[in-house]
Design a protein around this motif. Sequence first.
Motif, short mmCIF file in Angstrom:
data_model
loop_
_atom_site.label_atom_id
_atom_site.label_comp_id
_atom_site.label_asym_id
_atom_site.label_seq_id
_atom_site.Cartn_x
_atom_site.Cartn_y
_atom_site.Cartn_z
N LEU A 1 1.33 3.18 2.78
CA LEU A 1 0.21 3.54 3.66
C LEU A 1 -0.96 2.59 3.48
CD1 LEU A 1 0.27 7.44 3.37
CD2 LEU A 1 1.02 6.03 5.30
N LEU A 2 -1.19 2.14 2.24
CA LEU A 2 -2.28 1.21 2.00
C LEU A 2 -2.01 -0.13 2.69
CD1 LEU A 2 -4.92 0.54 0.56
CD2 LEU A 2 -3.58 -0.17 -1.43
N VAL A 3 -0.76 -0.59 2.61
CA VAL A 3 -0.40 -1.84 3.29
C VAL A 3 -0.59 -1.69 4.81
CG1 VAL A 3 1.49 -3.42 3.80
CG2 VAL A 3 1.18 -2.56 1.47
N ALA A 4 -0.15 -0.55 5.33
CA ALA A 4 -0.32 -0.32 6.77
C ALA A 4 -1.80 -0.29 7.15
CB ALA A 4 0.35 1.00 7.15
N ALA A 5 -2.62 0.33 6.31
CA ALA A 5 -4.06 0.39 6.59
C ALA A 5 -4.68 -1.00 6.55
CB ALA A 5 -4.74 1.30 5.58
N ALA A 6 -4.19 -1.83 5.61
CA ALA A 6 -4.72 -3.19 5.51
C ALA A 6 -4.44 -3.98 6.79
CB ALA A 6 -4.12 -3.90 4.30
N VAL A 7 -3.29 -3.71 7.43
CA VAL A 7 -2.95 -4.39 8.68
C VAL A 7 -3.74 -3.82 9.85
CG1 VAL A 7 -1.09 -4.87 10.31
CG2 VAL A 7 -0.65 -4.98 7.84
N LEU A 8 -3.81 -2.49 9.91
CA LEU A 8 -4.47 -1.85 11.05
C LEU A 8 -5.99 -2.05 11.03
CD1 LEU A 8 -2.50 1.54 11.14
CD2 LEU A 8 -2.30 -0.38 12.74
N PHE A 9 -6.56 -2.00 9.81
CA PHE A 9 -8.02 -2.08 9.70
C PHE A 9 -8.47 -3.41 9.11
CE2 PHE A 9 -7.06 2.56 8.73
CZ PHE A 9 -7.15 2.93 10.06
N GLU A 10 -7.73 -4.45 9.45
CA GLU A 10 -8.04 -5.77 8.88
C GLU A 10 -9.47 -6.20 9.17
OE1 GLU A 10 -6.29 -10.35 9.07
OE2 GLU A 10 -5.40 -8.75 10.28
N HIS A 11 -9.98 -5.83 10.32
CA HIS A 11 -11.33 -6.26 10.72
C HIS A 11 -12.33 -5.11 10.64
CE1 HIS A 11 -9.49 -9.99 11.97
NE2 HIS A 11 -8.65 -9.34 12.78
N ASN A 12 -11.95 -4.02 10.04
CA ASN A 12 -12.86 -2.89 9.88
C ASN A 12 -12.98 -2.57 8.39
OD1 ASN A 12 -14.15 -0.35 9.84
ND2 ASN A 12 -13.36 0.14 11.88
N GLU A 13 -13.97 -3.18 7.78
CA GLU A 13 -14.12 -3.05 6.32
C GLU A 13 -14.38 -1.61 5.89
OE1 GLU A 13 -16.85 -4.92 2.70
OE2 GLU A 13 -17.03 -5.68 4.75
N PHE A 14 -15.10 -0.87 6.73
CA PHE A 14 -15.44 0.53 6.38
C PHE A 14 -14.17 1.37 6.26
CE2 PHE A 14 -16.31 4.87 7.87
CZ PHE A 14 -17.23 5.27 6.90
N LEU A 15 -13.31 1.33 7.28
CA LEU A 15 -12.09 2.13 7.24
C LEU A 15 -11.12 1.65 6.17
CD1 LEU A 15 -11.39 2.72 11.05
CD2 LEU A 15 -12.39 4.30 9.38
N LEU A 16 -11.08 0.33 5.96
CA LEU A 16 -10.19 -0.21 4.94
C LEU A 16 -10.62 0.26 3.54
CD1 LEU A 16 -7.83 -1.98 4.13
CD2 LEU A 16 -9.38 -3.96 4.12
N THR A 17 -11.91 0.31 3.32
CA THR A 17 -12.42 0.78 2.02
C THR A 17 -12.08 2.25 1.81
OG1 THR A 17 -14.26 -0.79 2.16
CG2 THR A 17 -14.47 1.01 0.57
N LEU A 18 -12.21 3.05 2.86
CA LEU A 18 -11.84 4.47 2.74
C LEU A 18 -10.33 4.62 2.50
CD1 LEU A 18 -13.97 6.23 5.52
CD2 LEU A 18 -14.40 6.12 3.05
N ALA A 19 -9.54 3.74 3.11
CA ALA A 19 -8.09 3.79 2.89
C ALA A 19 -7.76 3.49 1.42
CB ALA A 19 -7.38 2.80 3.80
N VAL A 20 -8.47 2.53 0.83
CA VAL A 20 -8.25 2.21 -0.59
C VAL A 20 -8.64 3.40 -1.46
CG1 VAL A 20 -8.96 0.72 -2.49
CG2 VAL A 20 -8.54 -0.26 -0.23
N ALA A 21 -9.74 4.06 -1.11
CA ALA A 21 -10.17 5.24 -1.87
C ALA A 21 -9.12 6.34 -1.79
CB ALA A 21 -11.51 5.75 -1.33
#
Length: 293
Positions: free
Chosen positions: A192-212
């Motif tokens: 899921l983290l890898v998928a989030a990194a692809v989907l939210f590549e240009h959205n740092e806010f959502l990517l950070t929440l995905a990492v959390a």
Amino acid sequence: MTYFAENLAALRKRAGYTQETLAEALGVSRQAVGKWESGQGLPEASTLLTLADLLGCSLDQLMRRPLEEDAPAADDAVPVDDPAGDWAVFAGHMSRFAFQIALGVALVLVGVALTVAAAAFFNSGFVALPVLVLLACAVFNFVFAGLDHGNFQKAYPVQPPCPYPDEAADFDAKFRGGLAAAVAGVLVSAALLVAAAVLFEHNEFLLTLAVAGFMALLAVCVATIVWLGIRHSMYHPEPEQPHGRDISGAIMLTATAIYLFLGFTQNLWHPGWVVFPIGGIACGIVESLQKKN
């Protein structure tokens, strides 16, 4: 001639003590009381005085004089060997120990998750406060659990076998299912983290929440693995692998997770390596405390 072994069991029963409760009152193990009653040893002089007070008799009555005929016979005493009682005490301690270690691991990873989530909303050095506070709580928990476990091993040096085969078999089934689920959870959360990194590549806010979110799920899965592992050692003891290594393994596993997080998300590979010497120091403290005990 001493009548201590014969008198102790009878006086203990007359005073309303079991071997377990008398041992707790004296601050010794139940096995020690059992050895006294079977004539395999004598307590220290200071313990004898306390013992006489607890049983409501004099030292002379306890040591040198046979009891009156109306006294309960030593044969009626609680048997020295009590597998069920020994297992209950051991299982209770190990269940608590497993929870404490798993909780410490979870605290560290949840602290990282909270810090990452805070970084998505705030741009301040204070965002590191959750991980620092929970890390301090985790270290305290590890040290406290290690000392408690060391004291328990000192009082009960021999691990009793489980007298309930059905209970052991039931746990083994739960262990296999729980371990498989926890490992699968780690893999799914990573996917899921890898998928989030692809989907939210240009959205740092959502990517950070995905990492959390990934760190939070990782905390649950890793804590479950640690808890299952320590509980497994209850039913399948391995003398060559003391529980101090369980704690050290948990500490270093947590340090590795923190290092990977700092490297992949913050590109802090160089200063991030400091978590390993810190983890090594913590492991050394735990090992030293257990050896001392």
